[in-house]
Motif scaffolding. Structure first.
Motif, mmCIF file in Angstrom:
data_model
loop_
_atom_site.group_PDB
_atom_site.id
_atom_site.type_symbol
_atom_site.label_atom_id
_atom_site.label_comp_id
_atom_site.label_asym_id
_atom_site.label_seq_id
_atom_site.Cartn_x
_atom_site.Cartn_y
_atom_site.Cartn_z
ATOM 1 N N SER A 1 -14.589 -12.159 -3.166
ATOM 2 C CA SER A 1 -15.246 -10.921 -2.751
ATOM 3 C C SER A 1 -16.740 -11.140 -2.518
ATOM 4 C CB SER A 1 -15.036 -9.847 -3.826
ATOM 5 O OG SER A 1 -15.789 -8.698 -3.554
ATOM 6 N N ASP A 2 -17.376 -11.956 -3.358
ATOM 7 C CA ASP A 2 -18.807 -12.228 -3.188
ATOM 8 C C ASP A 2 -19.091 -13.066 -1.949
ATOM 9 O OD1 ASP A 2 -19.775 -10.818 -5.394
ATOM 10 O OD2 ASP A 2 -19.353 -12.468 -6.768
ATOM 11 N N VAL A 3 -18.153 -13.934 -1.569
ATOM 12 C CA VAL A 3 -18.374 -14.821 -0.425
ATOM 13 C C VAL A 3 -17.908 -14.176 0.876
ATOM 14 C CG1 VAL A 3 -17.707 -17.029 0.601
ATOM 15 C CG2 VAL A 3 -18.260 -16.905 -1.833
ATOM 16 N N LEU A 4 -16.715 -13.592 0.866
ATOM 17 C CA LEU A 4 -16.110 -13.075 2.094
ATOM 18 C C LEU A 4 -16.556 -11.664 2.421
ATOM 19 C CD1 LEU A 4 -14.079 -13.868 4.299
ATOM 20 C CD2 LEU A 4 -12.253 -12.916 2.864
ATOM 21 N N GLY A 5 -16.797 -10.853 1.409
ATOM 22 C CA GLY A 5 -17.184 -9.464 1.637
ATOM 23 C C GLY A 5 -16.266 -8.509 0.890
ATOM 24 N N ARG A 6 -16.780 -7.296 0.654
ATOM 25 C CA ARG A 6 -16.015 -6.321 -0.142
ATOM 26 C C ARG A 6 -14.891 -5.675 0.655
ATOM 27 N NH1 ARG A 6 -19.040 -8.904 -3.765
ATOM 28 N NH2 ARG A 6 -21.193 -8.203 -3.844
ATOM 29 N N ARG A 7 -15.190 -5.265 1.890
ATOM 30 C CA ARG A 7 -14.195 -4.521 2.668
ATOM 31 C C ARG A 7 -12.941 -5.345 2.952
ATOM 32 N NH1 ARG A 7 -14.918 -1.743 8.567
ATOM 33 N NH2 ARG A 7 -15.498 -3.865 9.078
ATOM 34 N N PRO A 8 -13.047 -6.593 3.448
ATOM 35 C CA PRO A 8 -11.810 -7.352 3.712
ATOM 36 C C PRO A 8 -10.996 -7.626 2.455
ATOM 37 C CG PRO A 8 -13.762 -8.741 4.057
ATOM 38 C CD PRO A 8 -14.236 -7.343 3.911
ATOM 39 N N VAL A 9 -11.670 -7.840 1.319
ATOM 40 C CA VAL A 9 -10.940 -8.108 0.078
ATOM 41 C C VAL A 9 -10.229 -6.846 -0.407
ATOM 42 C CG1 VAL A 9 -11.212 -8.727 -2.359
ATOM 43 C CG2 VAL A 9 -12.357 -10.063 -0.600
ATOM 44 N N LEU A 10 -10.890 -5.688 -0.302
ATOM 45 C CA LEU A 10 -10.226 -4.437 -0.663
ATOM 46 C C LEU A 10 -9.037 -4.163 0.246
ATOM 47 C CD1 LEU A 10 -13.129 -1.938 -1.492
ATOM 48 C CD2 LEU A 10 -11.318 -2.703 -3.036
ATOM 49 N N ALA A 11 -9.187 -4.443 1.539
ATOM 50 C CA ALA A 11 -8.073 -4.238 2.470
ATOM 51 C C ALA A 11 -6.907 -5.170 2.143
ATOM 52 C CB ALA A 11 -8.542 -4.457 3.903
ATOM 53 N N MET A 12 -7.215 -6.420 1.793
ATOM 54 C CA MET A 12 -6.152 -7.351 1.389
ATOM 55 C C MET A 12 -5.436 -6.856 0.140
ATOM 56 S SD MET A 12 -7.357 -11.290 1.986
ATOM 57 C CE MET A 12 -9.005 -11.155 1.318
ATOM 58 N N ALA B 1 -18.737 -3.160 -6.680
ATOM 59 C CA ALA B 1 -19.730 -4.053 -6.074
ATOM 60 C C ALA B 1 -20.156 -3.527 -4.709
ATOM 61 C CB ALA B 1 -19.155 -5.464 -5.958
ATOM 62 N N TRP B 2 -19.194 -2.993 -3.939
ATOM 63 C CA TRP B 2 -19.535 -2.409 -2.631
ATOM 64 C C TRP B 2 -20.507 -1.246 -2.803
ATOM 65 C CZ3 TRP B 2 -18.990 2.619 -1.007
ATOM 66 C CH2 TRP B 2 -19.319 2.852 0.322
ATOM 67 N N TYR B 3 -20.230 -0.381 -3.770
ATOM 68 C CA TYR B 3 -21.093 0.780 -3.971
ATOM 69 C C TYR B 3 -22.509 0.357 -4.348
ATOM 70 C CZ TYR B 3 -23.238 4.745 -6.274
ATOM 71 O OH TYR B 3 -24.133 5.711 -6.646
#
Length: 449
Positions: free
Chosen positions: A83-94, A135-137
């Motif tokens: 999540s820290d490397v790829l991003g919050r949104r794609p990890v939440l979607a996965m 983390a996104w927030y």
């Protein structure tokens, strides 16, 4: 008489209005929390009974939940780093997409391997989502208002939304199978029409799968992230281990982060005692397994509601106590008091003792709800964005591992006051860690990689 020169008017000390982006981020974070935790609440009431209805023994059911717990523990840190490397949104979607498949397999599966696959996918999704929305927030609010942005209110509302979603899901998940069974053969006709694939107990789980689809759509269409460097497969494979190691080093180098992790471990110990010992107490109180399970479900729902109220009161607790650290000390002290009250009433089912035990149970959840946003507000001010989800995963892992160890230890002790009193002492020790004030700076600690 000489006139004194006029002094310039002092500007009024008013609270600066929040940027619109902060209010929007808070609203979206609350919605994500509710959508994220409503499906587990729906499944909570019926999943064990569903597995039994599919013909699985109690030992097999315990094995499924053990596989779930072990998978979550194994994936917590790697998924936090992802999540820290790829991003919050794609990890939440996965996480949401995996959960759609997992809930469908659990709701429709009739064989052990299908149900096991569903539980493993569910645990992988749980690990992916762990700390990612929070983390996104924090990233979004700090992008709008800087590193000194006020975080506690949003974290508290997210905690309230989580607790409310779990409570609502638990009630709805328990009511749906009962309503289908109470109707004019609705449950039987549903099972017959699907050749036994869909039972009344499957309906809450399948509803959870449908809500996961809504969650994925919401994440992909509404959540926006602050810009980050584009990720390639090579950067992800190299960045995740480095990020995980950096997150682990934070706990060793920073006293306040270490305090948060030790507190999470103490809370994990208390939660394990609640989950292990309370069902037996409700059965002893009611005198029957079925009514005891119903009483425990109602008590759990009350606990979630108290946790939500506690989260809502977290900013007030910090103002009254004078600081976030003092609020954590007071709230965890209340939690320890609740557990000790459960211990003091463990040897009797007298009406007064039962009432005091309910008060202790609710006090524990109220204190946990109020302490958590204040702890995490302090944590986010010490952790850089590049390691934020990893730090939250380390916190979650500390809670889970100590909780699992506590469960093993408590399982060897005789039921009664002793297990509660030992756990209450551990939680009180965690509260006392906050007696000494740390240097609460808002500049994140950086770790060399």
């Amino acid at each position: 008489m000489t006139e004194l020169p006029e002094l310039p008017e002092l500007p009024e000390l008013r609270e600066q209005p929040e940027p619109p982006g902060v209010r929007t981020a808070r609203r979206r974070y609350v919605t994500v929390c509710a959508l994220l935790w409503l499906p587990p609440g729906l499944a909570m009431a019926s999943m064990v009974l569903l597995f039994s209805e599919r013909g699985m023994s109690l030992a097999a059911v315990a094995g499924l939940f053990a596989a779930h717990s072990l998978t979550v523990a194994a994936l917590e840190l790697p998924t936090g780093g992802l999540s820290d490397v790829l991003g919050r949104r794609p990890v939440l979607a996965m996480a949401g997409a995996l959960n759609v498949v997992a809930f469908a397999l659990v709701g429709l599966g009739t064989t052990a391997w299908v149900l096991t696959a569903g539980m493993v996918l569910m645990s992988a999704a749980r690990a992916l989502a762990s700390g990612t929305a929070e983390a996104w927030y924090v990233d979004t609010v700090q992008a709008h208002s800087g590193p000194d942005a006020e975080l506690r209110t949003g974290l508290a509302r997210g905690g309230s939304a989580t607790s409310a979603a779990l409570a609502a899901g638990l009630l709805l998940g328990g009511a749906l199978p009962w309503l289908l069974g109470a109707g004019p053969g609705l449950g039987a006709r549903l099972s017959e029409a699907t050749s036994g694939a869909v039972l009344p107990l499957s309906v809450p789980v399948l509803l959870g799968a449908a809500l996961r689809v809504v969650f994925v759509c919401y994440v992909l269409t509404v959540l926006r992230e602050p810009p980050r460097p584009p990720a390639t497969l090579r950067s992800v494979l190299r960045g995740v281990p480095v990020t995980v190691l950096g997150g682990l080093r934070l706990g060793g180098r920073d006293a306040l982060v270490r305090r948060v992790l030790l507190t999470a471990a103490a809370v994990g110990s208390a939660l394990a005692a609640i989950e292990l010992l309370m069902p037996g107490r409700t059965v002893a109180l009611t005198g029957a397994t079925g009514s005891g399970a119903l009483a425990y479900a109602a008590l759990s729902c009350a606990g979630f509601l108290c946790g939500g109220v506690g989260s809502h009161l977290a900013p007030l607790a910090a103002r009254v106590a004078g600081s976030g650290e003092r609020a954590v000390l007071v709230c965890l002290g209340a939690c320890a008091g609740g557990v000790l009250l459960l211990g003091a009433t463990a040897s009797t089912t007298h009406l007064l003792a039962t009432a005091l035990a309910v008060v202790g149970f609710c006090l524990f959840h109220l204190g946990i709800g109020a302490a958590s946003p204040n702890e995490n507000d302090l944590l986010h001010r010490r952790v850089p964005s590049a390691q934020r989800a990893t730090a939250l995963s380390v916190q979650s892992l500390a809670l889970q591992l100590v909780g699992a160890l506590t469960g093993l230890v408590l399982g060897t002790l005789r039921p009664g006051p002793l297990p509660w009193l030992l756990t209450g002492a551990v939680l009180l020790s965690g509260a006392l860690l906050w007696l000494r004030r740390a240097d609460v700076r808002s500049t994140p600690v950086t770790t060399a990689t």
